[in-house]
Design a protein around this motif. Sequence first.
Motif, PDB file in Angstrom:
ATOM      1  N   ILE A 142     112.438  39.678-102.047  1.00 52.68           N
ATOM      2  CA  ILE A 142     111.206  38.955-101.758  1.00 52.68           C
ATOM      3  C   ILE A 142     110.206  38.820-103.083  1.00 52.68           C
ATOM      4  O   ILE A 142     109.951  40.156-103.476  1.00 52.68           O
ATOM      5  CB  ILE A 142     110.292  39.137-101.056  1.00 52.68           C
ATOM      6  N   PRO A 143     110.663  37.752-104.092  1.00 60.54           N
ATOM      7  CA  PRO A 143     109.726  37.724-105.473  1.00 60.54           C
ATOM      8  C   PRO A 143     107.906  38.050-105.601  1.00 60.54           C
ATOM      9  O   PRO A 143     107.403  37.614-104.741  1.00 60.54           O
ATOM     10  CB  PRO A 143     109.660  36.653-106.057  1.00 60.54           C
ATOM     11  N   LEU A 144     107.917  38.861-106.156  1.00 58.93           N
ATOM     12  CA  LEU A 144     105.876  39.521-106.223  1.00 58.93           C
ATOM     13  C   LEU A 144     106.132  38.891-107.888  1.00 58.93           C
ATOM     14  O   LEU A 144     106.386  39.043-108.675  1.00 58.93           O
ATOM     15  CB  LEU A 144     106.293  40.632-106.244  1.00 58.93           C
ATOM     16  N   PRO A 145     104.358  38.607-108.287  1.00 56.69           N
ATOM     17  CA  PRO A 145     103.803  38.795-109.319  1.00 56.69           C
ATOM     18  C   PRO A 145     104.089  39.674-110.279  1.00 56.69           C
ATOM     19  O   PRO A 145     104.232  41.323-109.592  1.00 56.69           O
ATOM     20  CB  PRO A 145     102.857  38.391-108.510  1.00 56.69           C
ATOM     21  N   GLU A 146     104.515  39.679-111.749  1.00 59.60           N
ATOM     22  CA  GLU A 146     104.364  40.619-112.351  1.00 59.60           C
ATOM     23  C   GLU A 146     103.359  41.605-112.361  1.00 59.60           C
ATOM     24  O   GLU A 146     102.412  40.777-111.954  1.00 59.60           O
ATOM     25  CB  GLU A 146     104.757  39.687-113.732  1.00 59.60           C
ATOM     26  N   GLY A 147     103.255  42.143-113.257  1.00 63.05           N
ATOM     27  CA  GLY A 147     102.514  43.265-113.544  1.00 63.05           C
ATOM     28  C   GLY A 147     101.416  44.195-112.874  1.00 63.05           C
ATOM     29  O   GLY A 147     100.373  44.783-113.422  1.00 63.05           O
ATOM     30  N   LEU A 148     102.462  44.495-111.343  1.00 59.59           N
ATOM     31  CA  LEU A 148     101.583  45.353-109.917  1.00 59.59           C
ATOM     32  C   LEU A 148     102.579  46.666-110.395  1.00 59.59           C
ATOM     33  O   LEU A 148     103.447  46.619-111.269  1.00 59.59           O
ATOM     34  CB  LEU A 148     102.367  44.617-108.672  1.00 59.59           C
ATOM     35  N   ALA A 149     101.323  47.458-110.384  1.00 52.81           N
ATOM     36  CA  ALA A 149     102.093  48.800-110.565  1.00 52.81           C
ATOM     37  C   ALA A 149     101.976  49.830-109.612  1.00 52.81           C
ATOM     38  O   ALA A 149     101.959  49.187-108.329  1.00 52.81           O
ATOM     39  CB  ALA A 149     100.447  49.585-111.620  1.00 52.81           C
ATOM     40  N   GLU A 250      89.956  55.973-106.327  1.00 55.83           N
ATOM     41  CA  GLU A 250      89.579  56.692-107.936  1.00 55.83           C
ATOM     42  C   GLU A 250      90.086  58.438-108.262  1.00 55.83           C
ATOM     43  O   GLU A 250      89.664  58.894-109.130  1.00 55.83           O
ATOM     44  CB  GLU A 250      88.127  58.117-107.251  1.00 55.83           C
ATOM     45  N   GLY A 251      91.673  58.986-107.656  1.00 50.70           N
ATOM     46  CA  GLY A 251      92.520  59.256-108.126  1.00 50.70           C
ATOM     47  C   GLY A 251      93.820  59.206-109.884  1.00 50.70           C
ATOM     48  O   GLY A 251      93.028  57.715-110.263  1.00 50.70           O
ATOM     49  N   ALA A 252      93.304  60.178-110.436  1.00 53.27           N
ATOM     50  CA  ALA A 252      93.716  60.105-111.931  1.00 53.27           C
ATOM     51  C   ALA A 252      94.882  59.953-112.509  1.00 53.27           C
ATOM     52  O   ALA A 252      95.201  59.930-113.071  1.00 53.27           O
ATOM     53  CB  ALA A 252      92.754  61.431-112.213  1.00 53.27           C
ATOM     54  N   SER A 253      95.802  60.104-111.071  1.00 56.79           N
ATOM     55  CA  SER A 253      96.941  60.262-111.159  1.00 56.79           C
ATOM     56  C   SER A 253      98.367  59.493-110.208  1.00 56.79           C
ATOM     57  O   SER A 253      97.368  59.585-109.184  1.00 56.79           O
ATOM     58  CB  SER A 253      98.245  61.366-111.648  1.00 56.79           C
ATOM     59  N   PRO A 254      99.111  59.042-110.137  1.00 55.26           N
ATOM     60  CA  PRO A 254      99.862  58.579-108.976  1.00 55.26           C
ATOM     61  C   PRO A 254     100.001  59.747-107.904  1.00 55.26           C
ATOM     62  O   PRO A 254     100.082  58.858-106.673  1.00 55.26           O
ATOM     63  CB  PRO A 254     101.005  58.552-109.311  1.00 55.26           C
ATOM     64  N   ALA A 255     100.292  60.605-107.774  1.00 53.35           N
ATOM     65  CA  ALA A 255      99.822  61.205-107.062  1.00 53.35           C
ATOM     66  C   ALA A 255      99.029  61.801-106.476  1.00 53.35           C
ATOM     67  O   ALA A 255      98.636  62.504-105.238  1.00 53.35           O
ATOM     68  CB  ALA A 255     100.493  63.093-107.707  1.00 53.35           C
ATOM     69  N   GLU A 256      97.753  61.866-107.035  1.00 52.15           N
ATOM     70  CA  GLU A 256      96.350  61.893-106.185  1.00 52.15           C
ATOM     71  C   GLU A 256      96.440  60.892-105.526  1.00 52.15           C
ATOM     72  O   GLU A 256      95.862  60.456-104.052  1.00 52.15           O
ATOM     73  CB  GLU A 256      95.270  62.131-107.310  1.00 52.15           C
ATOM     74  N   ARG A 257      96.327  59.773-106.388  1.00 53.05           N
ATOM     75  CA  ARG A 257      96.169  58.285-105.076  1.00 53.05           C
ATOM     76  C   ARG A 257      96.949  58.465-104.072  1.00 53.05           C
ATOM     77  O   ARG A 257      96.129  57.432-103.276  1.00 53.05           O
ATOM     78  CB  ARG A 257      96.439  56.822-106.035  1.00 53.05           C
TER      79      ARG A 257
END
Length: 304
Positions: A142-149, A250-257
């Motif tokens: 399924i296509p998604l918009p560009e720029g997602l993290a 508010e997490g500073a890293s993906p692991a925290e978020r």
Amino acid sequence: MSSAAPSPASADLPGWRHVYSGKVRDLYVPADVPDSDDADRMLVVASDRVSAFDHVLSPGIAGKGELLTTLSMWWFDRLAGDDGGPRIPNHLVDGAEPPTEVAGRAMIVHALEMLPIECVVRGYLTGSGYQEYLASGTVCGIPLPEGLADGDRLPEPLYTPAYKAPMGEHDENITFEQSVELVGEERANALRDASLAIYARAAATAEAAGLILADTKFEFGQDLEGTLTLADEVLTSDSSRYWDARAWREGASPAERMASFDKQIVRDWLSANWDKTGAPPELPAQIVDRTTARYRELLERLVA
């Protein structure tokens, strides 16, 4: 909350005969069926076993079976109308009590004709979906918009069905069109619509508890009248990815978020301490304790 010791997977229980054990759950059928009303009943027992990377690990997660069963039963009640929404039929047998030996971690359910589709709903971009997005800009095609993290909320929840592979094999992501080929257009539409509706209700409940329901998966069967019926477990830590909403913001890293309320602690420890050859190492007590605490925290926050 009690934590009765699990019986051996192969042991029969009073009135029940053991027929199957999976990585986590044990299945029983009535030992004697004098009453035809009991013929379609099954007993599903959630053990404390924990699996990762296709291996059952040792030791188990103490109390896990009871924690997940309690959460699943709570969600079945919510979706049966306790949250104010329309009733979603489920496989529980009203008023039936499991044997005392497995009380708290077992459900007596109606046997259903299970449909061969795992109904996955993704509200956020992460995991295998994020890896596919990086490679092709899509999730399950399924296509998604560009720029997602990694961890971003999707523009709208995606229904991405999977084919439930035979025992011992991995489930396979399929397109909606392929799900139509498997179960027919009417049933495929019903599975999609029910899954998205349940996700929306559950996500709102999670949000009220300061949680994010990032993604989840449902299984459905149909009864003798052909009624679509929610089955197996529902919205547990083993079938869903929950995050803390404040940490996500508010997490500073993906692991925290995106620290999830499930066995990710176990997966991370194994990844760092095992090369995935041979038998996996025994889990340290602190890893078991941290995982148990994470399962319990989710339950307490949702049902408070």
